[in-house]
Design a protein around this motif. Sequence first.
Motif, PDB file in Angstrom:
ATOM      1  N   LYS A   1       1.299  -1.426   0.109  1.00 29.38           N
ATOM      2  CA  LYS A   1      -0.242  -0.346  -0.051  1.00 29.38           C
ATOM      3  C   LYS A   1       1.124   1.026  -0.217  1.00 29.38           C
ATOM      4  O   LYS A   1       0.886   2.131  -0.533  1.00 29.38           O
ATOM      5  N   PRO A   2       1.291   1.257   1.057  1.00 28.56           N
ATOM      6  CA  PRO A   2       2.426   2.343   0.525  1.00 28.56           C
ATOM      7  C   PRO A   2       3.548   3.111  -1.189  1.00 28.56           C
ATOM      8  O   PRO A   2       3.441   4.214  -1.101  1.00 28.56           O
ATOM      9  N   VAL A   3       3.652   1.953  -1.168  1.00 29.24           N
ATOM     10  CA  VAL A   3       4.471   1.790  -3.567  1.00 29.24           C
ATOM     11  C   VAL A   3       2.988   2.982  -4.423  1.00 29.24           C
ATOM     12  O   VAL A   3       2.780   3.690  -4.603  1.00 29.24           O
TER      13      VAL A   3
ATOM     14  N   THR B   1      -5.054  -4.744  -7.173  1.00 24.95           N
ATOM     15  CA  THR B   1      -3.386  -4.525  -7.354  1.00 24.95           C
ATOM     16  C   THR B   1      -3.574  -3.088  -5.885  1.00 24.95           C
ATOM     17  O   THR B   1      -2.363  -3.309  -5.435  1.00 24.95           O
ATOM     18  N   GLY B   2      -4.609  -1.629  -6.104  1.00 22.13           N
ATOM     19  CA  GLY B   2      -4.777  -1.324  -5.285  1.00 22.13           C
ATOM     20  C   GLY B   2      -4.233  -1.527  -3.773  1.00 22.13           C
ATOM     21  O   GLY B   2      -3.295  -0.660  -2.806  1.00 22.13           O
ATOM     22  N   TYR B   3      -4.649  -3.354  -3.453  1.00 28.13           N
ATOM     23  CA  TYR B   3      -4.327  -3.028  -1.679  1.00 28.13           C
ATOM     24  C   TYR B   3      -3.148  -4.561  -1.858  1.00 28.13           C
ATOM     25  O   TYR B   3      -3.170  -5.406  -0.659  1.00 28.13           O
ATOM     26  N   GLY B   4      -1.968  -5.245  -3.149  1.00 28.61           N
ATOM     27  CA  GLY B   4      -0.759  -5.503  -3.220  1.00 28.61           C
ATOM     28  C   GLY B   4      -1.708  -7.569  -3.402  1.00 28.61           C
ATOM     29  O   GLY B   4      -0.984  -8.554  -3.152  1.00 28.61           O
TER      30      GLY B   4
ATOM     31  N   PHE C   1      -7.316   1.856  -1.056  1.00 32.11           N
ATOM     32  CA  PHE C   1      -6.320   1.839  -1.677  1.00 32.11           C
ATOM     33  C   PHE C   1      -7.216   1.268  -3.255  1.00 32.11           C
ATOM     34  O   PHE C   1      -6.737   1.374  -4.289  1.00 32.11           O
ATOM     35  N   ALA C   2      -8.110   0.460  -2.334  1.00 32.72           N
ATOM     36  CA  ALA C   2      -8.987  -0.156  -3.999  1.00 32.72           C
ATOM     37  C   ALA C   2      -9.372   1.250  -4.633  1.00 32.72           C
ATOM     38  O   ALA C   2      -9.718   1.216  -6.146  1.00 32.72           O
TER      39      ALA C   2
END
Length: 718
Positions: A455-457, A566-569, A515-516
């Motif tokens: 998430k930081p990325v 993808t937004g939350y890995g 993050f999504a």
Amino acid sequence: MKKRRKSSIIPVCAAVLGLLSLLTIGLICFPYFAHLKSDITDKTKPHKSRVAQTPEELLTEYIRLLNRHEYKKMYSLLQDDSKNAITEADFILRNQNIYEGIEARNIHAEITGTTAEEPSDVNVSYKISFDSVAGSIQFENLARFTRTDTAGYALEWDDSQIFPELTSEDKVKVFVKKAKRGEIFDRNGILLAGEGVASSIGLVPGKMSEEPANDIKKMAKLLKLSPEDINKRRKASWVRDDSLVPVKTIRKYEEADLLAQAPDSGALETEKLKKALLKIPGVMISDVKVRYYPLGEKASHLTGYVQSITAEDLKKHPNEGYTSSSVIGRTGLESLYEKELKGQNGYDIVITDSEGNTKSTLASSPQENGKDIYITIDSALQAKLYDQFKEDKSCSVAMNPLTGEVLALVSTPSFDSNDFILGISNDKWNQLNKDKAKPLYNRFRQVWCPGSSFKPVIAAIGLTAGAIDPEEDFGNVGLRWQKDSSWGNYFVTTLHSYNNVNLENALIHSDNIYFAKAALKIGAPKLEEGLSQLGFSETLPFDITMSSSQYSNTKTIDTEIQLADTGYGQGQVLVNPLHLACLYSAFLNQGNILKPCLLYQEKPKTEMWLPDAFSRETAERIKNALIKTVDNSAGTAHAAHRKDIVLGAKTGTAEIKLSKSDTTGTELGWLAVFTADSQAEKPLLLISMAEDVKLRGGSSYVIKKVNPVLDSYLSDLP
């Protein structure tokens, strides 16, 4: 046959530096090189008939054939008296063993004169030079030719045609001065791979009892070998009654090791084995030098191991100084730095008389010991991480986030490199290969689903692209969300509900829904571009080859749901742990992503892999949010909080399952943790991942494992 006049050898090489290993050229054939060339022979031109050849032309042909190893054709050029003195088979064997044994190549002869003693006898003087295993050899010689009944010439041959002072009773020997393999040390000078001592179990046939079959049977049972294998060694052609026949090498423990071991430990079992073996007549145990890995299984995926070179290896590495007795780095650092570590053997090529006395030295080259390698790894940190995770399927990477120096590379479960040095048994090898936990599998080189540690990325890409307003409240929608009904039964779920759903709080609470939504705001094209600029689908610039990270199984993020995941890995994102550590380094270096390094330098020079990947403001904002993820009691990494040192961290739990409804899948637990102070005495960035943490606490399980490591490493300040 008239006696040939001798010529002197031109001095070639330096004096002998010391004889460590002996290779006798006599009855043994040696591997050789296929394409040799004489400077006085044009291989493309047709051969003249024997009748038409002059002595000079005949010598030229002789050298051409010698370069091509066509010893049988060389023999055909000899006159009858010479053939009566040596058979064709002996001629071929003598020349082959000497020339190929000393690895003669690039043979060049220069004719310097021709004289005729009688109408039928012609002497051709020449200078000859060639390369050998010990360097260049050159000397002057004389070839004597006699006219035959067919009006052609033939060569009068004896051993002095090979070397002027060589007689049929002499031998040409190659003494190998074995180079010492370089050693591998950690940043503090602690040995990771080097010279050690093992116990060689041997057998002296002449000291066996009158019923050797029973002795062999007992020995085979104790050593877990077959009696046939031991008898094969015992009955080898070189074995005499007083020979010491090596049977097996086992680990040697020092007395201090024995005192420190439990009653059922390997050290005590080994001592019991030795005592039982020594009761068998003819058995002897002696010390032998071996390659040794002090950390054993704690660093075996990193150090790798060496093995005896094979015929296939020799073919792959011609002219590189390897012999049939060499070892070669097979995996890990041993393979990576093979050229630096192996060194170069020295050689003496000498002529000895029938009593073994040296008559002359033809060439000599000194050995060059291998180079010692110092790497950035901290052995204590490496060992502590292994000890904490040794029962798990896991990997950890640690680095200095201010210099890029890699401090630890750990994969568990593991194997012991020393087993390969001592000779791993088939049972042990099969056990390692059949183990479901895959101890031979190097996990820190692979890619894994990063979960929330990613998430930081995503946050950094969103801020850089201007797609995310860090203060925007995305709204509290509960623990379950979908964009609209077009997603069908698919929902993004999260674990924590809270108010003021902005970027900082989303990182603190590890909010999947935030993050999504962030990924959808960024959009697939910009997210793909951002990840590509961060090294995805590229090779990580590091000494050890790592699997390349990816954001999709194809070249693009193909669906809206995949984009949200993808937004939350999740989705199809796979990240190498060291790559992830490099990305996190940007948050501590004003947006610059460091290049990881493995070779130690006393004053390390920090290198940027991806400069200005993010802005200073973005890097600082995310770093501060990750500090609060530890310090805030609601933060998912609060269990890593310390009173003495400020830490930043991000947890992650990645679901590994076949479908959203799959309840049988597993989970990966992640922790990325770092010292947040740029003036920290022992800067540290640590990424740890453990498999199968479902029902074991997820990422909380990883924090529990990492905390003792942090206590040990960070509390031990200089």
